[in-house]
Design an enzyme around this catalytic site. Sequence first.
Site, PDB file in Angstrom:
ATOM      1  N   SER A  18      -9.375   0.069   7.792  1.00  0.00           N
ATOM      2  CA  SER A  18      -8.894   0.083   6.409  1.00  0.00           C
ATOM      3  C   SER A  18      -8.364  -1.235   5.873  1.00  0.00           C
ATOM      4  O   SER A  18      -8.028  -1.330   4.699  1.00  0.00           O
ATOM      5  CB  SER A  18      -7.819   1.162   6.251  1.00  0.00           C
ATOM      6  OG  SER A  18      -8.382   2.435   6.436  1.00  0.00           O
ATOM      7  N   LYS A  64       0.837  -1.197   0.000  1.00  0.00           N
ATOM      8  CA  LYS A  64       0.000   0.000   0.000  1.00  0.00           C
ATOM      9  C   LYS A  64       0.876   1.252   0.000  1.00  0.00           C
ATOM     10  O   LYS A  64       1.961   1.252   0.583  1.00  0.00           O
ATOM     11  CB  LYS A  64      -0.905  -0.041   1.239  1.00  0.00           C
ATOM     12  CG  LYS A  64      -1.902   1.081   1.382  1.00  0.00           C
ATOM     13  CD  LYS A  64      -2.760   0.823   2.613  1.00  0.00           C
ATOM     14  CE  LYS A  64      -3.648   1.982   2.969  1.00  0.00           C
ATOM     15  NZ  LYS A  64      -4.449   1.703   4.182  1.00  0.00           N
ATOM     16  N   SER A  91      -9.100   2.459   3.581  1.00  0.00           N
ATOM     17  CA  SER A  91      -8.193   3.124   2.682  1.00  0.00           C
ATOM     18  C   SER A  91      -7.367   2.175   1.811  1.00  0.00           C
ATOM     19  O   SER A  91      -6.736   2.617   0.848  1.00  0.00           O
ATOM     20  CB  SER A  91      -7.237   4.020   3.484  1.00  0.00           C
ATOM     21  OG  SER A  91      -6.454   3.277   4.388  1.00  0.00           O
TER      22      SER A  91
END
Length: 474
Positions: free
Chosen positions: A187, A88, A163
Amino acid sequence: MTYRHTMERIAAFGDDALADSDAVGLVEALRAGTVSPTELLDAAIARLEKVDPHLNGLAHAAYDGARARAAQHRRYGGFFDGVPSFLKDNVAVAGMPTMNGTDAWAPSPAAAHGDFARAYLATGLVPVGKTQMSEFGFSAAAEHPRLGAVRNPWNTDHTAGASSSGSGAFVAAGVVPIAHANDGGGSIRIPASCNGLVGLKPSRGRLPLDRDMRQMPLRIVANGVVTRSVRDTAAFYREMEKISAGPKLPPIGDVTGPGVRRLHIAVCTQSIIREASAEVRDATLATAALLEGLGHRITVIDNPVPKNFIDDFVLYWSFLAFALVRGGRRTFGASFERTRLDNLTLGLDRHAARNLHRVPAATARLARTRRITAGLYGTYDALLTPTLAETTPPIGHLDPTAPYEQIIDRLIEWVAFTPLQNATGEPAISLPLAQSATGLPIGLMFAAPVGHEARLLELAFELEAAQPWPRLAA
């Protein structure tokens, strides 16, 4: 902001080296010699280039580095050696920029791996690149005004969650079987729910954090992965434990199937502020009935967490935004331009600026929330709730160019269950045990006391066998 309407289901599964295997299956194929790391990587890149124009989950491609690493199979070691993956875009990876889901400064590559990437890559995973996320991870949908929206492969009219949005979209669509995600308010679990994946947020301290996340007054963020199978998640934590074990936590060990002990499980369909939607509530109660049929004891409870938890969590979230916005040039360099930040980030910054005097008390109350859940786990072995209060919304529902008050109200309504474990540091796992009337995945969440990830994984194995979840490969 203008959004196109597509109503497409996007998947890249096919007759190539990746097939529809999970990560453990690919490890078995690599060891048997039926595929090579280079073949797996080439298949992942081809799949990425097929689906990313539709999903928009890629933040940075690192093909050259990935090819060099795949060509040196066995040099790096680790159980997953040769399996392609993504990280990520909010952790430091040598040679890759870290942009945190925004374009508010000029990117530059990291000189070295951060603490998490160093451990993650020691498992042997091959980093194809970085995945897109919402700006600084503040929203539960990635819909940046200039970077674009990350779309759900089950229906591209809908969000992939956030996210860890790009990671969730790519694993569900079959680009890779496992990808990094992290969780400061849901997330890992939110994109797992939206995309039909397994998403375990581990206990605080279980996995390494990069320095910026370690410096938070209350460490609400935890690193992890999203996967399509329980065994991939279990194998990942087993292997990470060999590399970087949480010294104050019970070991997870090698969890390979259901547990024998029957559990007393509390079930709650009320968030701190509201009852879940009828469709989500019914899915939760159906899962409770499934558990009861498997011999577990079920008790329906009211939510024990006081309503001021939401205000405290939003204020703490706002304080993090305040630190990023006000310290932007010091942190990100002279090119940082706050006017390029979205309305949610700027609104959180303003909220914190007006309420700075309240932050210490709010943070202290959040830290004390674990006293409430400690009492809960004095009676129950686990807690079942929805992962999200509503089914996955369409693109535009959390438009970051909308007024701040609209965005934050909609966030609080939808993301009403997941922040609790970020405050307490307890583990929680989202499992794709239901589908909406429109065919979108619905995640159900199980939480347990700190250090008891093994209990959650055993329960997840049992539920996966009892009620296998649909996948886009089918």
